[in-house]
Design a protein around this motif. Structure first.
Motif, PDB file in Angstrom:
ATOM      1  N   PRO A  21      54.282  52.189  64.385  1.00 54.22           N
ATOM      2  CA  PRO A  21      54.288  53.644  64.570  1.00 54.22           C
ATOM      3  C   PRO A  21      53.341  54.368  63.612  1.00 54.22           C
ATOM      4  O   PRO A  21      52.643  55.297  64.007  1.00 54.22           O
ATOM      5  CB  PRO A  21      55.754  54.019  64.284  1.00 54.22           C
ATOM      6  CG  PRO A  21      56.511  52.781  64.571  1.00 54.22           C
ATOM      7  CD  PRO A  21      55.626  51.643  64.188  1.00 54.22           C
ATOM      8  N   ASN A  22      53.306  53.933  62.359  1.00 59.19           N
ATOM      9  CA  ASN A  22      52.440  54.608  61.395  1.00 59.19           C
ATOM     10  C   ASN A  22      50.964  54.404  61.718  1.00 59.19           C
ATOM     11  O   ASN A  22      50.160  55.325  61.590  1.00 59.19           O
ATOM     12  CB  ASN A  22      52.750  54.107  59.985  1.00 59.19           C
ATOM     13  CG  ASN A  22      54.102  54.577  59.497  1.00 59.19           C
ATOM     14  OD1 ASN A  22      54.680  55.509  60.060  1.00 59.19           O
ATOM     15  ND2 ASN A  22      54.619  53.922  58.469  1.00 59.19           N
ATOM     16  N   PHE A  23      50.634  53.202  62.130  1.00 55.30           N
ATOM     17  CA  PHE A  23      49.246  52.925  62.509  1.00 55.30           C
ATOM     18  C   PHE A  23      48.820  53.829  63.661  1.00 55.30           C
ATOM     19  O   PHE A  23      47.769  54.469  63.626  1.00 55.30           O
ATOM     20  CB  PHE A  23      49.103  51.454  62.902  1.00 55.30           C
ATOM     21  CG  PHE A  23      47.685  51.059  63.233  1.00 55.30           C
ATOM     22  CD1 PHE A  23      46.842  50.588  62.246  1.00 55.30           C
ATOM     23  CD2 PHE A  23      47.203  51.160  64.533  1.00 55.30           C
ATOM     24  CE1 PHE A  23      45.532  50.221  62.547  1.00 55.30           C
ATOM     25  CE2 PHE A  23      45.902  50.803  64.846  1.00 55.30           C
ATOM     26  CZ  PHE A  23      45.065  50.332  63.852  1.00 55.30           C
ATOM     27  N   ARG A  24      49.661  53.877  64.685  1.00 57.30           N
ATOM     28  CA  ARG A  24      49.423  54.775  65.827  1.00 57.30           C
ATOM     29  C   ARG A  24      49.108  56.186  65.388  1.00 57.30           C
ATOM     30  O   ARG A  24      48.101  56.771  65.758  1.00 57.30           O
ATOM     31  CB  ARG A  24      50.711  54.906  66.651  1.00 57.30           C
ATOM     32  CG  ARG A  24      51.051  53.877  67.596  1.00 57.30           C
ATOM     33  CD  ARG A  24      52.334  54.317  68.310  1.00 57.30           C
ATOM     34  NE  ARG A  24      52.012  55.188  69.427  1.00 57.30           N
ATOM     35  CZ  ARG A  24      51.429  54.743  70.505  1.00 57.30           C
ATOM     36  NH1 ARG A  24      51.069  53.494  70.612  1.00 57.30           N
ATOM     37  NH2 ARG A  24      51.160  55.572  71.493  1.00 57.30           N
ATOM     38  N   ARG A  25      50.051  56.706  64.612  1.00 55.62           N
ATOM     39  CA  ARG A  25      49.958  58.106  64.222  1.00 55.62           C
ATOM     40  C   ARG A  25      48.631  58.369  63.501  1.00 55.62           C
ATOM     41  O   ARG A  25      47.890  59.293  63.828  1.00 55.62           O
ATOM     42  CB  ARG A  25      51.131  58.454  63.309  1.00 55.62           C
ATOM     43  CG  ARG A  25      51.173  59.894  62.950  1.00 55.62           C
ATOM     44  CD  ARG A  25      52.547  60.318  62.430  1.00 55.62           C
ATOM     45  NE  ARG A  25      53.337  59.222  61.894  1.00 55.62           N
ATOM     46  CZ  ARG A  25      53.675  59.117  60.618  1.00 55.62           C
ATOM     47  NH1 ARG A  25      53.290  60.019  59.765  1.00 55.62           N
ATOM     48  NH2 ARG A  25      54.423  58.121  60.209  1.00 55.62           N
ATOM     49  N   LYS A  26      48.335  57.502  62.561  1.00 56.25           N
ATOM     50  CA  LYS A  26      47.147  57.745  61.745  1.00 56.25           C
ATOM     51  C   LYS A  26      45.856  57.636  62.559  1.00 56.25           C
ATOM     52  O   LYS A  26      44.981  58.488  62.472  1.00 56.25           O
ATOM     53  CB  LYS A  26      47.115  56.757  60.584  1.00 56.25           C
ATOM     54  CG  LYS A  26      46.005  57.052  59.613  1.00 56.25           C
ATOM     55  CD  LYS A  26      46.284  56.511  58.230  1.00 56.25           C
ATOM     56  CE  LYS A  26      45.154  56.897  57.286  1.00 56.25           C
ATOM     57  NZ  LYS A  26      45.348  56.369  55.933  1.00 56.25           N
ATOM     58  N   ILE A  27      45.754  56.596  63.341  1.00 58.77           N
ATOM     59  CA  ILE A  27      44.508  56.388  64.074  1.00 58.77           C
ATOM     60  C   ILE A  27      44.325  57.451  65.159  1.00 58.77           C
ATOM     61  O   ILE A  27      43.213  57.908  65.416  1.00 58.77           O
ATOM     62  CB  ILE A  27      44.445  54.968  64.674  1.00 58.77           C
ATOM     63  CG1 ILE A  27      43.025  54.632  65.093  1.00 58.77           C
ATOM     64  CG2 ILE A  27      45.367  54.804  65.861  1.00 58.77           C
ATOM     65  CD1 ILE A  27      42.285  53.868  64.081  1.00 58.77           C
ATOM     66  N   LEU A  28      45.435  57.882  65.768  1.00 59.99           N
ATOM     67  CA  LEU A  28      45.314  58.875  66.833  1.00 59.99           C
ATOM     68  C   LEU A  28      44.919  60.235  66.267  1.00 59.99           C
ATOM     69  O   LEU A  28      44.156  60.980  66.878  1.00 59.99           O
ATOM     70  CB  LEU A  28      46.620  58.983  67.619  1.00 59.99           C
ATOM     71  CG  LEU A  28      46.890  57.805  68.567  1.00 59.99           C
ATOM     72  CD1 LEU A  28      48.230  57.961  69.265  1.00 59.99           C
ATOM     73  CD2 LEU A  28      45.771  57.676  69.599  1.00 59.99           C
ATOM     74  N   LYS A  29      45.436  60.527  65.097  1.00 57.19           N
ATOM     75  CA  LYS A  29      45.127  61.835  64.522  1.00 57.19           C
ATOM     76  C   LYS A  29      43.634  61.988  64.204  1.00 57.19           C
ATOM     77  O   LYS A  29      43.114  63.097  64.112  1.00 57.19           O
ATOM     78  CB  LYS A  29      45.956  62.056  63.255  1.00 57.19           C
ATOM     79  CG  LYS A  29      45.789  63.467  62.715  1.00 57.19           C
ATOM     80  CD  LYS A  29      47.045  63.994  62.102  1.00 57.19           C
ATOM     81  CE  LYS A  29      47.454  63.162  60.913  1.00 57.19           C
ATOM     82  NZ  LYS A  29      47.469  63.878  59.679  1.00 57.19           N
ATOM     83  N   MET A  30      42.961  60.880  64.009  1.00 58.89           N
ATOM     84  CA  MET A  30      41.540  60.933  63.695  1.00 58.89           C
ATOM     85  C   MET A  30      40.686  61.355  64.881  1.00 58.89           C
ATOM     86  O   MET A  30      39.503  61.623  64.708  1.00 58.89           O
ATOM     87  CB  MET A  30      41.056  59.563  63.244  1.00 58.89           C
ATOM     88  CG  MET A  30      41.627  59.131  61.931  1.00 58.89           C
ATOM     89  SD  MET A  30      40.964  57.535  61.464  1.00 58.89           S
ATOM     90  CE  MET A  30      41.796  57.297  59.896  1.00 58.89           C
ATOM     91  N   ASN A  31      41.282  61.360  66.055  1.00 56.02           N
ATOM     92  CA  ASN A  31      40.539  61.748  67.246  1.00 56.02           C
ATOM     93  C   ASN A  31      39.376  60.811  67.544  1.00 56.02           C
ATOM     94  O   ASN A  31      38.391  61.209  68.148  1.00 56.02           O
ATOM     95  CB  ASN A  31      39.965  63.153  67.072  1.00 56.02           C
ATOM     96  CG  ASN A  31      40.900  64.183  67.624  1.00 56.02           C
ATOM     97  OD1 ASN A  31      41.580  63.900  68.618  1.00 56.02           O
ATOM     98  ND2 ASN A  31      40.965  65.322  67.003  1.00 56.02           N
ATOM     99  N   LEU A  32      39.514  59.607  67.094  1.00 63.89           N
ATOM    100  CA  LEU A  32      38.415  58.666  67.217  1.00 63.89           C
ATOM    101  C   LEU A  32      38.525  57.894  68.526  1.00 63.89           C
ATOM    102  O   LEU A  32      37.578  57.282  68.991  1.00 63.89           O
ATOM    103  CB  LEU A  32      38.476  57.699  66.042  1.00 63.89           C
ATOM    104  CG  LEU A  32      37.240  56.916  65.756  1.00 63.89           C
ATOM    105  CD1 LEU A  32      36.152  57.846  65.298  1.00 63.89           C
ATOM    106  CD2 LEU A  32      37.533  55.886  64.692  1.00 63.89           C
ATOM    107  N   LEU A  33      39.704  57.955  69.122  1.00 61.82           N
ATOM    108  CA  LEU A  33      39.951  57.188  70.345  1.00 61.82           C
ATOM    109  C   LEU A  33      40.133  58.117  71.529  1.00 61.82           C
ATOM    110  O   LEU A  33      40.801  59.136  71.426  1.00 61.82           O
ATOM    111  CB  LEU A  33      41.216  56.346  70.170  1.00 61.82           C
ATOM    112  CG  LEU A  33      41.200  55.381  68.987  1.00 61.82           C
ATOM    113  CD1 LEU A  33      42.486  54.567  68.963  1.00 61.82           C
ATOM    114  CD2 LEU A  33      39.991  54.487  69.038  1.00 61.82           C
ATOM    115  N   THR A  34      39.527  57.767  72.626  1.00 57.58           N
ATOM    116  CA  THR A  34      39.735  58.506  73.864  1.00 57.58           C
ATOM    117  C   THR A  34      40.739  57.739  74.715  1.00 57.58           C
ATOM    118  O   THR A  34      40.486  56.597  75.079  1.00 57.58           O
ATOM    119  CB  THR A  34      38.415  58.607  74.654  1.00 57.58           C
ATOM    120  OG1 THR A  34      37.396  59.065  73.785  1.00 57.58           O
ATOM    121  CG2 THR A  34      38.557  59.537  75.832  1.00 57.58           C
ATOM    122  N   PRO A  35      41.871  58.375  75.008  1.00 53.91           N
ATOM    123  CA  PRO A  35      42.852  57.677  75.850  1.00 53.91           C
ATOM    124  C   PRO A  35      42.329  57.595  77.278  1.00 53.91           C
ATOM    125  O   PRO A  35      41.706  58.532  77.778  1.00 53.91           O
ATOM    126  CB  PRO A  35      44.092  58.562  75.758  1.00 53.91           C
ATOM    127  CG  PRO A  35      43.618  59.885  75.281  1.00 53.91           C
ATOM    128  CD  PRO A  35      42.317  59.703  74.591  1.00 53.91           C
TER     129      PRO A  35
END
Lengths: 233, 233
Positions: free
Chosen positions: B184-198
């Motif tokens: 969960p923590n990894f998810r939250r951090k990486i998603l917040k960076m806006n580096l990934l396009t779902p």
DNA sequence: TTCCTTATAGTTTATTTGACTACAAGTATA
DNA sequence: TATACTTGTAGTCAAATAAACTATAAGGAA
């Protein structure tokens, strides 16, 4: 590769050289050590201290030897930057140079121009211009490395005198990183790291409240090095 | 340095070579590309792809050319590691080598052993042994660089397929950094960076709930590069 | 004594971490 | 068809950190 005559030992590699970016810090300014060459095609021009590598020595050893020969500085920790290999970087032939860099306390070393150097001197980094070959580029890469490193390792201490105030340290960071910082926050953060040993001494001869002097603590430094840390202020 | 004959163009520098550490990632394992040499004193031994530098090319160009010649891989971003200069590292003569490294998606490239290579193959980094000369040291330095870099730049994406799940990405980090992480923590951090396009797509052919697929977003990456960031998980 | 400069301590608020819990969405199997 | 099992995803909560400030202390200088 032992048992060589003195002449053989001094045989140099053909297409490789060393160049050193030596940073110092004085009166709030980041400085770099340059030499005015006394011979060769770059005679009378300023450049980074450097030269040819003996066939029998590593590049680390060559960097230290050349620095001593040219500037009188010895026994410092030189770190490799990288190779600079533009085919046209050196006008006479194809030469690749390996850049090194180091940070030193200017006060600890006496400069002494060696046999092949006409002059050695410190220059403010912000005012350096017209270096030989691609030395401006090497300096720039050295500066980038310094900026990156100082955010992740407490290397800044190599640039300050043994005893320093927190404000001096902060000014060093400000100068290198090129941005202003908040005094109270800087204090808090750096003190919490336990990297500084407070001394029972204060600044002298200042026309305002004297600040406490601190010393760098090499033990905590080792611990911090191993577990990694973040100096982003 | 133009207007040279073909033979002159292929003249090489005497005491400098290139060696490349190419990382890939497959089935949860970090891998490195090795070649079995087909000629010379290291015939039939495994080592990093590398070789001699033409007098007319930069080391960057030489690294790319050699990699293509030996392994069939081309057009990748190779970054310089540093020079390796132990006077005894190469048994026949004094040779300094400049290390390069890169991360690539294995699936994107077909390996093809070139003229002077008998064989090319991926090896799990954890299982590599007995490399020629000082190639084990070069690999180790490459690995260190990779570990440091992946904490500060989102380079890990070069190792994954175009579309990937968050868990795949996390496993990549776990493998490279050698430690377990919290989902969960990894998810939250990486998603917040806006580096990934779902993407509007999910995993297929998995025997459990299918995870959403993501793509790397090069635009945000550029922004992040400029302002700096911290990937410490 | 008052003013000025710098040192140093402390406050406040928002943000980030780390360790968890809980539940959803599928597949496999009984 | 129900139940277990596995992995994905959302959310909680306390502690730690960071950033922007305010306030006060300690000198020297006017």
């Amino acid at each position: 590769m032992n048992n060589l005559s003195s002449a053989e030992k001094k045989a140099t590699l053909e297409s490789i050289t060393i160049d050193c970016v030596i940073f110092g810090f004085k009166a709030g300014n980041l400085e770099v050590l340059l030499v005015r060459h006394g011979e060769g095609i770059s005679k009378d021009k300023w450049g980074l201290p450097g030269g040819w590598i003996y066939k029998t020595e590593s590049t680390d050893d060559a960097a230290n030897r050349l620095l001593l020969e040219l500037t009188g500085i010895k026994d410092i920790y030189l770190e490799q930057l990288r190779a600079f290999s533009d085919p046209d970087r050196f006008p006479l032939s194809r030469v690749i140079t390996i850049g090194y860099y180091a940070l030193i306390k200017e006060e600890d070393y006496d400069l002494k121009a060696g046999a092949t150097a006409a002059e050695v001197a410190w220059f403010k980094v912000s005012q350096v211009k017209d270096l030989i070959y691609d030395h401006a580029q090497i300096l720039e890469i050295g500066l980038k490395r310094l900026r990156r490193r100082i955010k992740q390792e407490p290397i800044g201490f190599n640039l300050l005198p043994q005893k320093f105030t927190l404000l001096q340290l902060m000014h060093l960071y400000e100068e290198i990183l090129g941005k202003e910082m908040d005094k109270p926050n800087f204090r808090r953060k750096i003190l919490k790291m336990n990297l500084l040993t407070p001394l029972n001494e204060k600044e002298k001869d200042v026309s305002h409240r004297a600040a406490k002097l601190y010393q760098f603590n090499p033990e905590t430094y080792q611990q911090l090095l191993e577990k990694g840390f973040n100096f982003e202020f």
